[in-house]
Design an enzyme around this catalytic site. Structure first.
Site, PDB file in Angstrom:
ATOM      1  N   THR A  20       1.080  -1.347  -0.052  1.00  5.06           N
ATOM      2  CA  THR A  20       0.664   0.042   0.166  1.00  5.06           C
ATOM      3  C   THR A  20       1.058   1.056   0.116  1.00  5.06           C
ATOM      4  O   THR A  20       0.488   2.428  -0.853  1.00  5.06           O
ATOM      5  CB  THR A  20      -0.940   0.354   1.684  1.00  5.06           C
ATOM      6  OG1 THR A  20      -0.250  -0.361   2.382  1.00  5.06           O
ATOM      7  CG2 THR A  20      -1.638  -1.281   1.095  1.00  5.06           C
ATOM      8  N   PRO A  52      -0.892   7.099   1.001  1.00  6.44           N
ATOM      9  CA  PRO A  52      -0.598   5.959   0.694  1.00  6.44           C
ATOM     10  C   PRO A  52      -2.542   5.207   0.603  1.00  6.44           C
ATOM     11  O   PRO A  52      -3.307   5.404   1.564  1.00  6.44           O
ATOM     12  CB  PRO A  52      -0.021   4.733   1.372  1.00  6.44           C
ATOM     13  CG  PRO A  52      -0.110   6.029   2.737  1.00  6.44           C
ATOM     14  CD  PRO A  52      -0.475   7.597   2.537  1.00  6.44           C
ATOM     15  N   LEU A  53      -2.705   4.707  -0.438  1.00  3.91           N
ATOM     16  CA  LEU A  53      -4.644   4.506  -0.375  1.00  3.91           C
ATOM     17  C   LEU A  53      -4.183   2.605  -0.320  1.00  3.91           C
ATOM     18  O   LEU A  53      -4.756   2.102  -0.679  1.00  3.91           O
ATOM     19  CB  LEU A  53      -4.905   4.689  -1.878  1.00  3.91           C
ATOM     20  CG  LEU A  53      -5.077   6.164  -2.067  1.00  3.91           C
ATOM     21  CD1 LEU A  53      -6.082   5.615  -3.491  1.00  3.91           C
ATOM     22  CD2 LEU A  53      -5.809   7.135  -1.050  1.00  3.91           C
ATOM     23  N   HIS A  54      -4.224   2.677   1.294  1.00  5.55           N
ATOM     24  CA  HIS A  54      -4.311   1.286   2.043  1.00  5.55           C
ATOM     25  C   HIS A  54      -5.136   0.572   1.593  1.00  5.55           C
ATOM     26  O   HIS A  54      -5.378  -0.312   0.885  1.00  5.55           O
ATOM     27  CB  HIS A  54      -4.220   1.622   3.398  1.00  5.55           C
ATOM     28  CG  HIS A  54      -2.818   2.340   4.223  1.00  5.55           C
ATOM     29  ND1 HIS A  54      -1.763   2.360   4.102  1.00  5.55           N
ATOM     30  CD2 HIS A  54      -2.970   3.766   4.281  1.00  5.55           C
ATOM     31  CE1 HIS A  54      -0.875   3.065   4.228  1.00  5.55           C
ATOM     32  NE2 HIS A  54      -1.666   3.606   4.950  1.00  5.55           N
ATOM     33  N   ASP A  55      -6.348   1.099   1.955  1.00  2.00           N
ATOM     34  CA  ASP A  55      -7.688  -0.076   2.051  1.00  2.00           C
ATOM     35  C   ASP A  55      -8.379  -0.228   0.011  1.00  2.00           C
ATOM     36  O   ASP A  55      -8.348  -1.548  -0.373  1.00  2.00           O
ATOM     37  CB  ASP A  55      -8.746   0.823   2.738  1.00  2.00           C
ATOM     38  CG  ASP A  55      -8.280   0.296   4.547  1.00  2.00           C
ATOM     39  OD1 ASP A  55      -9.106   1.354   4.914  1.00  2.00           O
ATOM     40  OD2 ASP A  55      -7.333  -0.310   4.548  1.00  2.00           O
TER      41      ASP A  55
END
Ligand code: RIB
Ligand code: CA
Length: 313
Positions: free
Chosen positions: A196, A241-244
């Site tokens: 991510t 950061p686009l984790h999900d």
């Protein structure tokens, strides 16, 4: 091909919000049976509020949203307002939700859905602490064999920790719940910080969201503008950061990702390394592999997919 039936377990959170928007924008790929909310980034009353705000932003007020566990299995809740703001969805100014919260408890919804749908047809997509999932497995051990796959955002190995030097937030908040999930025998795919942190909303990517000229595009740009402060300050990264959303994108386009099937175990005892995902990436032990641990992403195509799908809402 029929859309994959999923339950998104979530603690919105700006990145959860983008993951939910991507899922709701992709009905040909994903059939979102419900959103089950858990305490995590912010307390449960805010995660249930935020989940409904996002559904209404997407123009999907009929989405079923359920309230789940308001605290970890054994520990005091730790939240992340320092990252997500006091509402958990700071950035855009969005109207309070008018759609209802379902009466049924999220854990009961997970259990009932798994028992009523054909075996192996439901994917659980945890985007927050694993408290709801672990509680369901404890309360109804029979459902484990009925889950198609768990695809979760959590953990880290090469990137190590974001909430402590060794632990990622979702795992750290409820390590006992994570331990139950990782020992469940269910097929698990992990989207950890290692992948991510490669999905960064650079200013060009943020501009592409804004250039959609839609409520959704503008709101997503405002969410990531707010959400990026923490990571830029801590990591000097080039954006949020686009984790999900990596979870949703993995379900839609798994070819954009790669990883290894390895052993992952959770530290639940040591105060120094509590919540660490001990990933045997180099296979130096004889511990049985139990999870596909993702490490690589084609970030440009990820953002192209995300932007194209958000444009639909
Ligand atoms: O560590 C990142 C994870 O913790 C993301 O799911 C974020 O939303 C928070 O829940
Ligand atoms: Ca989350």
């Amino acid at each position: 091909m029929t859309a994959r039936k999923i339950i998104i377990d979530t603690d919105p959170g700006q990145d959860d919000a983008v993951a939910i928007l991507l899922a709701l924008a992709s009905p040909e790929d994903l059939d979102v049976l419900g959103l089950t909310c858990v305490a995590g980034n912010v307390p449960l009353d805010l995660t249930t509020r935020n989940a409904r705000i996002v559904c209404e932003l997407a123009g999907k007020p009929d989405t079923r949203v359920f309230a789940g566990c308001d605290a970890p299995l054994q520990r005091k809740l730790i939240t992340a307002e320092h990252v997500h703001g006091k509402t958990g969805l700071d950035g855009p100014v969005l109207p309070e939700p008018t759609m209802p919260l379902q009466d049924q408890h999220a854990v009961d919804f997970i259990i009932d859905t798994l028992r009523s749908e054909p075996e192996g047809t439901i994917t659980l997509c945890p985007l927050g602490p694993l408290t709801n999932i672990a509680t369901a497995l404890q309360r109804a051990p029979d459902i484990g064999a009925r889950v198609q796959e768990i695809v979760l955002m959590g953990g880290a190995y090469f990137e190590v920790g974001n909430i402590t030097p060794t632990a990622e937030f979702n795992i750290y908040v409820d390590p006992e719940a994570a331990d139950i999930v990782f020992k469940s025998g269910i097929a698990i795919t992990v989207l950890p910080l290692d992948v991510t942190h490669q999905a960064l909303v650079t200013s060009a990517r943020n501009d592409a969201f804004r250039a959609l000229g839609t409520k959704v595009g503008t709101a997503v740009a405002q969410m990531t503008d707010f959400f990026e402060r923490f990571d830029i300050e801590k990591y000097g990264s080039q954006g949020a950061p686009l984790h999900d959303p990596c979870v949703t994108a993995y379900l839609i386009a798994p070819h954009l990702f790669s990883g290894r099937f390895i052993n992952v175990e959770i530290e639940t005892q040591s105060p120094l390394t509590l919540g660490m995902t001990v990933a045997d990436w180099w296979r130096v032990t004889d511990r049985k592999p139990n999870a596909t641990f993702i490490r690589e992403i084609d970030a440009d195509h990820f953002f192209a997919l995300l932007t194209e799908r958000l444009a639909r809402l």
